[in-house]
Design a protein around this motif. Structure first.
Motif, PDB file in Angstrom:
ATOM      1  N   PRO A 115       0.736  -1.278  -0.008  1.00 29.01           N
ATOM      2  CA  PRO A 115       0.028   0.019  -0.012  1.00 29.01           C
ATOM      3  C   PRO A 115       0.862   1.160  -0.028  1.00 29.01           C
ATOM      4  O   PRO A 115       0.470   2.347  -0.746  1.00 29.01           O
ATOM      5  CB  PRO A 115      -0.788   0.030   1.192  1.00 29.01           C
ATOM      6  N   GLU A 116       1.946   1.526   0.827  1.00 30.14           N
ATOM      7  CA  GLU A 116       2.700   2.525   0.695  1.00 30.14           C
ATOM      8  C   GLU A 116       3.498   2.561  -0.375  1.00 30.14           C
ATOM      9  O   GLU A 116       4.147   3.875  -0.624  1.00 30.14           O
ATOM     10  CB  GLU A 116       3.551   2.529   1.999  1.00 30.14           C
ATOM     11  N   LEU A 117       3.581   1.562  -1.255  1.00 30.18           N
ATOM     12  CA  LEU A 117       4.418   1.724  -2.630  1.00 30.18           C
ATOM     13  C   LEU A 117       3.846   2.068  -3.638  1.00 30.18           C
ATOM     14  O   LEU A 117       4.527   2.480  -4.952  1.00 30.18           O
ATOM     15  CB  LEU A 117       5.351   0.432  -2.782  1.00 30.18           C
ATOM     16  N   ILE A 118       2.356   1.770  -3.767  1.00 28.75           N
ATOM     17  CA  ILE A 118       1.612   1.752  -4.967  1.00 28.75           C
ATOM     18  C   ILE A 118       1.792   3.296  -5.638  1.00 28.75           C
ATOM     19  O   ILE A 118       1.588   4.264  -4.879  1.00 28.75           O
ATOM     20  CB  ILE A 118       0.242   1.409  -4.940  1.00 28.75           C
ATOM     21  N   GLY A 119       1.682   3.420  -6.974  1.00 26.24           N
ATOM     22  CA  GLY A 119       1.966   4.366  -7.726  1.00 26.24           C
ATOM     23  C   GLY A 119       3.013   5.293  -7.490  1.00 26.24           C
ATOM     24  O   GLY A 119       3.159   6.411  -8.060  1.00 26.24           O
ATOM     25  N   ARG A 120       3.943   4.692  -6.951  1.00 28.39           N
ATOM     26  CA  ARG A 120       5.535   5.735  -6.552  1.00 28.39           C
ATOM     27  C   ARG A 120       6.397   5.104  -7.992  1.00 28.39           C
ATOM     28  O   ARG A 120       6.680   3.878  -7.817  1.00 28.39           O
ATOM     29  CB  ARG A 120       5.677   5.677  -5.355  1.00 28.39           C
ATOM     30  N   SER A 121       7.135   5.948  -8.372  1.00 27.42           N
ATOM     31  CA  SER A 121       8.335   5.797  -9.262  1.00 27.42           C
ATOM     32  C   SER A 121       9.405   5.095  -8.254  1.00 27.42           C
ATOM     33  O   SER A 121       9.576   5.272  -7.448  1.00 27.42           O
ATOM     34  CB  SER A 121       8.543   6.912 -10.049  1.00 27.42           C
ATOM     35  N   SER A 122      10.216   4.420  -9.098  1.00 26.02           N
ATOM     36  CA  SER A 122      11.314   3.777  -8.409  1.00 26.02           C
ATOM     37  C   SER A 122      12.329   4.544  -7.771  1.00 26.02           C
ATOM     38  O   SER A 122      12.715   4.292  -6.641  1.00 26.02           O
ATOM     39  CB  SER A 122      12.099   2.715  -9.472  1.00 26.02           C
ATOM     40  N   HIS A 123      12.635   5.857  -8.399  1.00 24.21           N
ATOM     41  CA  HIS A 123      13.385   6.769  -7.874  1.00 24.21           C
ATOM     42  C   HIS A 123      13.025   7.366  -6.690  1.00 24.21           C
ATOM     43  O   HIS A 123      13.482   7.925  -5.700  1.00 24.21           O
ATOM     44  CB  HIS A 123      13.993   7.820  -8.515  1.00 24.21           C
ATOM     45  N   GLU A 124      11.583   7.127  -6.336  1.00 29.51           N
ATOM     46  CA  GLU A 124      10.891   7.722  -4.993  1.00 29.51           C
ATOM     47  C   GLU A 124      10.954   6.601  -3.966  1.00 29.51           C
ATOM     48  O   GLU A 124      10.687   7.062  -2.589  1.00 29.51           O
ATOM     49  CB  GLU A 124       9.677   8.208  -5.049  1.00 29.51           C
ATOM     50  N   LEU A 125      11.403   5.481  -4.060  1.00 22.61           N
ATOM     51  CA  LEU A 125      11.293   4.395  -3.140  1.00 22.61           C
ATOM     52  C   LEU A 125      12.818   4.313  -2.315  1.00 22.61           C
ATOM     53  O   LEU A 125      13.853   4.353  -3.327  1.00 22.61           O
ATOM     54  CB  LEU A 125      11.044   3.112  -3.702  1.00 22.61           C
ATOM     55  N   PRO A 126      12.830   3.868  -1.293  1.00 23.21           N
ATOM     56  CA  PRO A 126      13.988   3.490  -0.620  1.00 23.21           C
ATOM     57  C   PRO A 126      14.858   2.321  -1.477  1.00 23.21           C
ATOM     58  O   PRO A 126      14.186   1.513  -2.100  1.00 23.21           O
ATOM     59  CB  PRO A 126      13.786   2.860   0.748  1.00 23.21           C
TER      60      PRO A 126
END
Length: 372
Positions: free
Chosen positions: A340-351
């Motif tokens: 849920p906290e990852l959906i819709g986010r681009s890879s560069h926005e993730l840890p």
């Protein structure tokens, strides 16, 4: 004659599925005349050099008369009781009938677990292959005496499609009490029989009903699903009436033919797409649908719009579009609680530790063509 019908007529290894309504009647139970006619056609094909696996329904229907049951029971316990009596009668009838041609029958009873679990899948594959190598005729049925609602196939049409891929069959023949696929109720004189299905567009929107015999669990819905499953996996399919078995196993000029995909799926990809039980769903946007279905790319978090189910990394999940149509299946790389906290986010926005594919392309099987 079409290429598909020629392929069925020339197939060296065939799976034949016959339904309960083609072998049994509500009042009299097992109809040995119908069974003998089917065996005559199968024995003739074997005599011409083909190997054949028979997936046969009819265990519950065969047990009704001996137990003085007037119709198919609805509760699971009585179904299992009828199956335990009927399976013995059915196996004996097949052994005697094939014995007229000096052919040995081997009974193989499966539950969904035997195909869904990869280790069991390989065991079933080895058993069936060995029976064929020894010159026996494997007669396969769902193990209705022990199967529960949670693990049963639901119908032997799906089982037949899975077995066809399991043994590397060259063709699948689905026999019932209907002589093909119609664009409506075949009892309605205004409907048209479809002689060949080349893809999804040929059957999208067709209304098919359930079995009306009261003895089977499938009907045209399950036959269509099984035919599409096998064809998508690269196996040509012929759907015909049981009393047309002789023609279906010689000239293949009856019924409805389903054109096989150009490429046959590997055992693992077939298992992923059609055999494994999904434990959850990922809803994806239109861009992700095009990426994973048409371009065969991995699914990234940016393309996910919703998560449903309680699954763990390594489980099989379905990918669905905005209309909730299943477009692919694959092995997920995250637990349900992580997404849920990852959906819709681009890879560069993730840890950094979360910058990986949600479903890798190597572990993903498209199930529907995407529009260009």
């Amino acid at each position: 004659m079409s290429v598909t019908r020629k392929a069925v007529a020339a197939a060296e290894r065939i799976v034949v599925k016959v339904g309960s309504s083609a072998l049994t009647t509500a009042g009299a139970g097992l109809d040995t005349g119908r069974l003998d006619a089917l065996v005559d056609a199968i024995a003739d094909r074997i005599g011409r050099g083909s190997q054949l696996v028979l997936v046969s329904s009819g265990a519950i229907g065969s047990g009704l008369a001996p137990l003085a049951l007037k119709k198919r029971p609805r509760d699971l316990a009585t179904q299992q009781a009828a199956a335990s009596v009927g399976q013995l009668a059915l196996a004996h009838a097949y052994a005697e009938s094939f014995g007229r041609y000096s052919l040995t029958v081997g009974q193989v009873l499966l539950t969904s677990d035997d195909v869904v679990r990869r280790s069991h899948y390989r065991n079933a594959q080895r058993t069936l292959s060995r029976l064929l190598a020894l010159g026996a005729v494997p007669v396969v049925n769902e193990n209705d005496t022990v199967a529960t609602e949670e693990i049963r196939f639901g119908d032997n049409d799906r089982l037949a499609a899975l077995v066809a891929h399991l043994i590397g069959a060259d063709a699948l023949l689905l026999l019932s009490d209907v002589d093909g696929l119609y664009d409506g109720d075949p009892r309605d004189g205004a409907t048209r029989k479809i002689t060949e299905v080349t893809g999804d567009a040929d059957v999208d929107g067709i209304s098919v009903g359930m079995s009306s015999s009261g003895l089977g669990t499938g009907g045209m819905v399950s036959k269509l699903a099984a035919a599409r499953t096998a064809a998508a996996a690269g196996i040509p399919v012929l759907l015909a009436a049981a009393d047309q078995a002789a023609h279906a196993l010689t000239t293949a000029d009856v019924g409805t033919a389903f054109v096989a995909a150009d490429t046959r799926l590997s055992a693992r990809r077939f298992w992923l797409g059609y055999a494994a039980g999904p434990t959850g769903r990922l809803q994806i946007d239109d861009g992700a649908v095009a990426a994973v279905v048409r371009r065969r790319r991995s699914l990234l978090a940016a393309g996910i719009t919703g998560v449903d189910g309680d699954f763990q990394a390594g489980d099989v999940v379905e990918l669905v579009d905005a209309a909730q149509r299943v477009v692919a299946r694959g092995v997920v790389n995250f637990d349900a609680g992580e997404l849920p906290e990852l959906i819709g986010r681009s890879s560069h926005e993730l840890p950094p530790e979360q910058r990986r594919e949600v479903v890798h392309a190597d572990d993903l099987v498209p199930l529907r063509r995407a529009s260009a």
